[in-house]
Design an enzyme around this catalytic site. Sequence first.
Site, PDB file in Angstrom:
ATOM      1  N   GLU A  85       0.825  -1.186   0.329  1.00 32.31           N
ATOM      2  CA  GLU A  85       0.079   0.171  -0.305  1.00 32.31           C
ATOM      3  C   GLU A  85       0.832   1.302   0.183  1.00 32.31           C
ATOM      4  O   GLU A  85       1.822   1.170   0.785  1.00 32.31           O
ATOM      5  CB  GLU A  85      -0.979  -0.285   1.227  1.00 32.31           C
ATOM      6  CG  GLU A  85      -1.743   1.191   1.073  1.00 32.31           C
ATOM      7  CD  GLU A  85      -2.639   0.878   2.580  1.00 32.31           C
ATOM      8  OE1 GLU A  85      -2.934  -0.162   3.309  1.00 32.31           O
ATOM      9  OE2 GLU A  85      -4.023   1.997   2.480  1.00 32.31           O
ATOM     10  N   ASP A 293       4.986 -14.471  12.051  1.00 32.79           N
ATOM     11  CA  ASP A 293       3.501 -14.774  11.194  1.00 32.79           C
ATOM     12  C   ASP A 293       2.590 -13.617  11.089  1.00 32.79           C
ATOM     13  O   ASP A 293       1.843 -13.474  13.308  1.00 32.79           O
ATOM     14  CB  ASP A 293       2.883 -15.792  12.181  1.00 32.79           C
ATOM     15  CG  ASP A 293       1.675 -16.538  11.612  1.00 32.79           C
ATOM     16  OD1 ASP A 293       1.115 -15.419  10.968  1.00 32.79           O
ATOM     17  OD2 ASP A 293       2.101 -16.928  12.743  1.00 32.79           O
TER      18      ASP A 293
HETATM   19  P1  HMG Z   1       4.307  14.901   3.110  1.00 27.14           P
HETATM   20  O1  HMG Z   1       4.327  16.486   4.373  1.00 27.14           O
HETATM   21  O2  HMG Z   1       3.686  15.302   2.007  1.00 27.14           O
HETATM   22  O3  HMG Z   1       6.067  14.309   3.051  1.00 27.14           O
HETATM   23  O4  HMG Z   1       3.685  14.142   3.737  1.00 27.14           O
HETATM   24  P2  HMG Z   1       6.787  15.874   3.072  1.00 27.14           P
HETATM   25  O5  HMG Z   1       7.445  15.641   1.587  1.00 27.14           O
HETATM   26  O6  HMG Z   1       7.312  16.960   3.372  1.00 27.14           O
HETATM   27  O7  HMG Z   1       8.525  14.792   3.907  1.00 27.14           O
HETATM   28  C1  HMG Z   1       8.583  15.306   4.974  1.00 27.14           C
HETATM   29  C2  HMG Z   1       8.771  13.420   5.844  1.00 27.14           C
HETATM   30  O8  HMG Z   1       8.003  12.523   5.241  1.00 27.14           O
HETATM   31  C3  HMG Z   1      10.167  12.455   4.445  1.00 27.14           C
HETATM   32  O9  HMG Z   1      10.736  13.243   5.405  1.00 27.14           O
HETATM   33  C4  HMG Z   1       9.633  10.937   4.563  1.00 27.14           C
HETATM   34  O10 HMG Z   1      10.340  10.959   5.807  1.00 27.14           O
HETATM   35  C5  HMG Z   1       8.426  11.127   4.441  1.00 27.14           C
HETATM   36  P3  HMG Z   1      12.481  12.798   4.420  1.00 27.14           P
HETATM   37  O11 HMG Z   1      12.814  11.718   3.774  1.00 27.14           O
HETATM   38  O12 HMG Z   1      12.574  14.120   3.208  1.00 27.14           O
HETATM   39  O13 HMG Z   1      13.926  14.325   5.069  1.00 27.14           O
HETATM   40  N1  HMG Z   1       8.398  11.454   3.300  1.00 27.14           N
HETATM   41  C6  HMG Z   1       8.602  10.174   2.256  1.00 27.14           C
HETATM   42  N2  HMG Z   1       9.024   9.026   2.610  1.00 27.14           N
HETATM   43  C7  HMG Z   1       9.116   8.426   1.445  1.00 27.14           C
HETATM   44  N3  HMG Z   1       9.056   8.318   0.250  1.00 27.14           N
HETATM   45  C8  HMG Z   1       8.004   9.722  -0.082  1.00 27.14           C
HETATM   46  C9  HMG Z   1       7.850  10.566   1.094  1.00 27.14           C
HETATM   47  N4  HMG Z   1       7.327  12.527   1.083  1.00 27.14           N
HETATM   48  C10 HMG Z   1       7.187  12.088   2.464  1.00 27.14           C
HETATM   49  N5  HMG Z   1       7.386  10.003  -1.270  1.00 27.14           N
HETATM   50  C11 HMG Z   1       2.888  12.049   3.893  1.00 27.14           C
HETATM   51  C12 HMG Z   1       3.767  12.582   2.707  1.00 27.14           C
HETATM   52  C13 HMG Z   1       1.830  11.313   3.397  1.00 27.14           C
HETATM   53  C14 HMG Z   1       4.336  10.874   4.654  1.00 27.14           C
HETATM   54  C15 HMG Z   1       2.193  12.441   4.777  1.00 27.14           C
HETATM   55  O14 HMG Z   1       0.476  12.569   4.518  1.00 27.14           O
HETATM   56  C16 HMG Z   1       1.491  11.287   5.997  1.00 27.14           C
HETATM   57  O15 HMG Z   1       2.235  10.645   6.942  1.00 27.14           O
HETATM   58  N6  HMG Z   1      -0.164  11.304   5.108  1.00 27.14           N
HETATM   59  C17 HMG Z   1      -0.455  10.132   6.110  1.00 27.14           C
HETATM   60  C18 HMG Z   1      -0.584   8.239   5.632  1.00 27.14           C
HETATM   61  C19 HMG Z   1      -0.942   7.522   5.449  1.00 27.14           C
HETATM   62  O16 HMG Z   1      -1.103   7.196   7.312  1.00 27.14           O
HETATM   63  N7  HMG Z   1      -1.156   6.400   4.638  1.00 27.14           N
HETATM   64  C20 HMG Z   1      -2.005   4.831   5.497  1.00 27.14           C
HETATM   65  C21 HMG Z   1      -2.614   4.154   4.394  1.00 27.14           C
HETATM   66  S1  HMG Z   1      -4.392   5.287   4.621  1.00 27.14           S
HETATM   67  C22 HMG Z   1      -5.190   4.177   5.885  1.00 27.14           C
HETATM   68  O17 HMG Z   1      -4.988   2.694   5.352  1.00 27.14           O
HETATM   69  C23 HMG Z   1      -5.125   3.814   7.301  1.00 27.14           C
HETATM   70  C24 HMG Z   1      -6.879   4.755   7.399  1.00 27.14           C
HETATM   71  O18 HMG Z   1      -7.150   4.709   6.644  1.00 27.14           O
HETATM   72  C25 HMG Z   1      -5.954   5.250   8.587  1.00 27.14           C
HETATM   73  C26 HMG Z   1      -6.584   5.717  10.071  1.00 27.14           C
HETATM   74  O19 HMG Z   1      -7.989   5.939   9.329  1.00 27.14           O
HETATM   75  O20 HMG Z   1      -6.600   5.606  11.165  1.00 27.14           O
HETATM   76  C27 HMG Z   1      -5.980   6.423   7.587  1.00 27.14           C
END
Ligand code: HMG
Length: 443
Positions: A85, A293
Amino acid sequence: MKDPIKGFSKLSKAAKLEWLVNNNFDHPEAARDIFTTYWHADAALQQRHDEFIENTISNYYMPYGVAPNFKINGKLYTIPMAIEESSVVAAAAKSAGFWMDRGGFTAEVLSTEKIGHVHFMYEGDATPFFEDFDALEKELRAATAELVANMEARGGGISQITVVDATDRLENYYQLEVIFETCDSMGANFINSNLEEMAKSLEQFAAQHPKLSGDKLEVVMRILSNYTPKCLVRASVSCPVEELASEGVSAEEFARKFKRAVDIANAEPYRATTHNKGIMNGIDAVIIATGNDFRAVEAACHTHASRSGSYKSLTGCSVENGIFTFWIEIPLSLGVVGGLTKLHPLVVRSLEMLGKPNAEELMGIVAVSGLAQNFAALRALVTTGIQKGHMKMHLMNILTQLEATPEEKIQVANFFKDKVPHHREVVNYFCALRGVPVPKVEK
Ligand code: HMG
């Protein structure tokens, strides 16, 4: 309706594949191509994968990512994550960086006991099992002495045996409940082997005891429980509220809303399910990367989340005296020896990447990864909304589906840099860019 096949398991891998593609696909050649494309070039390595399960015909690749900058108990880790994901690894990495600047994560193993049962029925007066328990225990321990010798040498073994009267739940139902310490292994085989020996010994005890009867006893099952409430780990983060300002939201508002989000997950099972799903995003990914697991861990965590009688959050949050604290407390029965740990080359590398942790250290790392994931998801949910970050990460998948060229991908990504790339808007923009009509939505 397809014809069934007898003796499939006895066929060679090639013959299985031939039967499969010729009997289940409209285009056998194309299907065969895909299945064989995923074979490993190194035949010995492929054979190892073939032997992990049964009827293997190909490999199912899962992306393997890493999240750096996890400071746990003062030590810095890069955490391996195997997951399909998008945005999970990025979210973990973002949380890790955020908390590294605020002292990092703390992890503490609270207990390490595993549990197993001999489930049996006794149709009669079962009092002697309880009254003569000392004699029974002596026989059970004698029966398993050889099996536990090595584990005892490592500092583990069988900690406790009890007979449980479960007749209030099911007529004539009793258990031998056995507590195990399995050191660095998850211990499933060790536990099940011991339980099987104990069951034989229990049958003998009933047959030979003057006040019991072997005919009245029926051993139904001998099996470990994947619910391990006494194999618990706690991980937490904490900082002054004023350090929490996030995504244009003030620190106080962030802390208040974040705690509310956890409160809602505790009050509402619909929300708790999604909340915990987000936690499992982080946990499962590390569990898979380290060869553990994930089904067992999932089952244990969900039972734990329901222990009050209602399904609740696996994480907790408090905001007291200006201090924000966020924690997770979960049962995790993990191994760093046995299973795939020495067999799967990527699992070996994962454990090496983590500094070859023992089982307790790995419990802490996995719990932290669940907590970090939940922090990232809740942070997004109570500020920008989840779609902004999630769809930003998912954008490449949408564009790949649209068969965009690398140049088109860059152009579209640039356009959506400061916008939420909702699926329909990406398709519209992409089609406009190519000068083709937007495809009709199929029913
Ligand atoms: P952002 O602020 O746009 O990221 O966040 P950024 O570009 O400012 O970068 C900040 C840091 O984020 C980076 O630091 C990385 O650590 C990381 P750096 O490496 O630059 O020093 N980061 C990345 N790492 C690797 N590849 C990338 C990347 N981009 C940022 N391309 C972010 C973007 C997606 C991290 C943020 O919006 C976030 O944390 N969102 C939450 C996403 C999430 O929870 N996803 C899970 C799937 S959704 C789900 O299934 C669960 C849910 O339903 C559960 C619930 O409801 O509780 C949500």
